[in-house]
Design a protein around this motif. Structure first.
Motif, mmCIF file in Angstrom:
data_model
loop_
_atom_site.group_PDB
_atom_site.id
_atom_site.type_symbol
_atom_site.label_atom_id
_atom_site.label_comp_id
_atom_site.label_asym_id
_atom_site.label_seq_id
_atom_site.Cartn_x
_atom_site.Cartn_y
_atom_site.Cartn_z
ATOM 1 N N SER A 1 0.923 -1.208 0.119
ATOM 2 C CA SER A 1 0.111 0.002 0.033
ATOM 3 C C SER A 1 1.008 1.166 -0.044
ATOM 4 N N ARG A 2 0.531 2.003 -0.850
ATOM 5 C CA ARG A 2 1.263 3.426 -0.788
ATOM 6 C C ARG A 2 0.566 4.342 0.187
ATOM 7 N N LYS A 3 -0.697 4.185 -0.098
ATOM 8 C CA LYS A 3 -1.736 5.147 0.779
ATOM 9 C C LYS A 3 -1.348 4.813 2.417
ATOM 10 N N ALA A 4 -0.854 3.716 2.765
ATOM 11 C CA ALA A 4 -0.656 3.371 4.282
ATOM 12 C C ALA A 4 0.562 4.145 4.447
ATOM 13 N N LEU A 5 1.425 4.105 3.639
ATOM 14 C CA LEU A 5 2.856 4.932 3.824
ATOM 15 C C LEU A 5 2.721 6.446 3.941
ATOM 16 N N LEU A 6 1.909 6.833 2.990
ATOM 17 C CA LEU A 6 1.524 8.331 3.005
ATOM 18 C C LEU A 6 0.806 8.864 4.378
ATOM 19 N N GLN A 7 -0.278 7.917 5.047
ATOM 20 C CA GLN A 7 -0.827 8.033 5.996
ATOM 21 C C GLN A 7 0.083 8.299 7.094
ATOM 22 N N ASP A 8 0.970 7.471 7.220
ATOM 23 C CA ASP A 8 2.082 7.593 8.182
ATOM 24 C C ASP A 8 2.716 8.779 8.221
ATOM 25 N N GLU A 9 3.348 9.331 6.883
ATOM 26 C CA GLU A 9 3.998 10.344 6.840
ATOM 27 C C GLU A 9 2.959 11.701 7.138
ATOM 28 N N ARG A 10 1.729 11.466 6.855
ATOM 29 C CA ARG A 10 1.055 12.407 7.084
ATOM 30 C C ARG A 10 0.721 12.818 8.579
ATOM 31 N N ALA A 11 0.594 11.800 9.412
ATOM 32 C CA ALA A 11 0.365 11.742 10.802
ATOM 33 C C ALA A 11 1.510 12.423 11.416
#
Length: 391
Positions: A173-183
């Motif tokens: 998942s690219r979305k999960a990684l982006l969400q972690d970075e966003r957090a």
């Protein structure tokens, strides 16, 4: 003999402890915070709290031009690829990591690097070394991407969600990684926010009761009552998804559930910006002729005799629900009045305020004739009507 044994025990203890206490013992898959202490030809050495310095391959910390992106003293977060007395760390797992590396990345939640080989209707086929992985379309990005074929051939980072059948089925998942970075970004943004502050944000979503604004990893809400100076019937008549705006922070509150609620105002930020602009530039504003050169969802770009600028959607003279592309095709001649500059330094114009400014100009001319000289005072439209009725 007993003295020798006591000395050996003390020596062993001294090896296992440091000046600050007990040394860390790292295991494969651990995520650790480290500090860069030395830069070598092929490796960057870091203090991970272990007995010996850990190392990260230098190429992992270089950009596409081969330039090192860290310096001594920088703090990083890395993942343990090999434990032991001389730990080896990685910033991400790549083609050379193999199945064992993917399993470690899954356990640690560490990113993996892969190349998109093909885009299909259901998602992206990703090649990670000799292992083929799949990224579902719903996990390509945080926001909806209508055409995922744009990612074909790109090398990106993903988060491993699932490994089955001895690596024959790998879901990333690219979305999960982006969400972690966003957090992470969101926590930093929240720490820097204060009530009364003017900040920049991007319109993320529109609801009947207001607009959600992305402030950088965290969202705030502009209630419909804080969108404009007058009554706003439709939020989409004032702002557009994707538009960058400046807002004022009204409140930062923690809910009972532990969530953060941020109240914003576009009306007060605009009022403050225009007040500053008026104080610096004076009260006189000229109505000028302009030509439409480009139309976007967030506004209309125009060109005047003295330069170009943008008319934001909320400053267009449009009826509720009007389509700016139909109302202002490229090449159309319009009249605008300058109202300030945006965060990129572009001149901001308004079409809806043209009539008001023309009325003010007429009133100034009327007062000048009455007093026999030019007037620097600005009256209201009501004053102008009152003066005309008294003729």
């Amino acid at each position: 003999m007993a003295q020798d044994e006591d000395f050996a025990a003390m020596f062993e203890t001294s090896l296992a402890t440091g000046k600050g206490g007990t040394y860390k013992r790292l295991s494969t898959g651990d995520s650790v915070q480290v500090t860069v202490v030395q830069i070598g030809k092929d490796a960057v050495f870091v203090d991970a709290g272990t007995r010996a310095e850990a190392e990260i391959a230098r190429y992992e910390l270089e950009n596409e031009h081969g330039e090192l992106t860290v310096k001594v003293g920088d703090r990083l977060r890395a993942t343990v690829a090999e434990g032991g007395d001389h730990p080896k760390l990685v910033m991400r797992f790549n083609a050379g990591s193999g199945l064992a590396g993917l399993e470690t990345a899954l356990e640690a939640g560490a990113p993996v690097e892969g190349t998109v080989s093909k885009a299909v209707k259901a998602g992206l086929e990703v090649q990670i070394g000799k292992i083929r992985a799949f990224c579902p379309a719903s996990h390509v990005h945080i926001s909806f991407t209508p055409d995922i074929s744009i990612y074909e051939g790109q090398t990106m980072q993903f988060k491993v969600l699932e490994i089955r059948d001895n690596g024959r089925s790998v879901v990333v998942s690219r979305k999960a990684l982006l969400q972690d970075e966003r957090a992470i970004t969101g926590r930093a943004t929240l720490e820097s926010l204060s009530v009364g502050q003017i900040v920049e944000g991007t319109v993320q979503a529109i609801q009947p009761y207001g607009a959600f604004i992305d402030l950088g990893g965290i969202e705030g809400l502009i209630h419909v009552s804080e969108l404009g100076h007058g009554r706003v019937d439709r939020v989409e008549d004032v702002v557009t998804v994707g538009e960058q705006i400046r807002v004022k922070v009204l409140s930062v509150e923690q809910t009972a559930e532990g969530a953060t609620r941020i109240g914003l105002s576009l009306r007060q930020a605009t009022q403050l910006a225009e007040g500053t602009q008026t104080a610096s530039a004076g009260a006189d504003k000229q109505v000028v002729d302009a030509e439409v050169v480009k139309v976007e969802a967030f506004g209309v770009f125009v060109e005047t005799a003295t330069g170009g600028g943008i008319v934001p959607t909320r400053e267009l003279d449009l009826p509720p629900g009007g389509d700016p592309r139909r109302a202002f095709p490229v090449g159309k001649q319009v009249q605008v009045v300058a109202i300030g500059t945006d965060e990129k330094g572009r001149t901001r114009f308004s079409m809806r305020r043209v009539e008001e400014e023309q009325a003010r100009s007429n009133y100034r001319q009327f007062r000048a004739k009455q007093s026999g000289g030019p007037s620097t005072q600005v009256g209201s439209f009501g004053d102008l009507l009152k003066a005309k009725l008294s003729d």
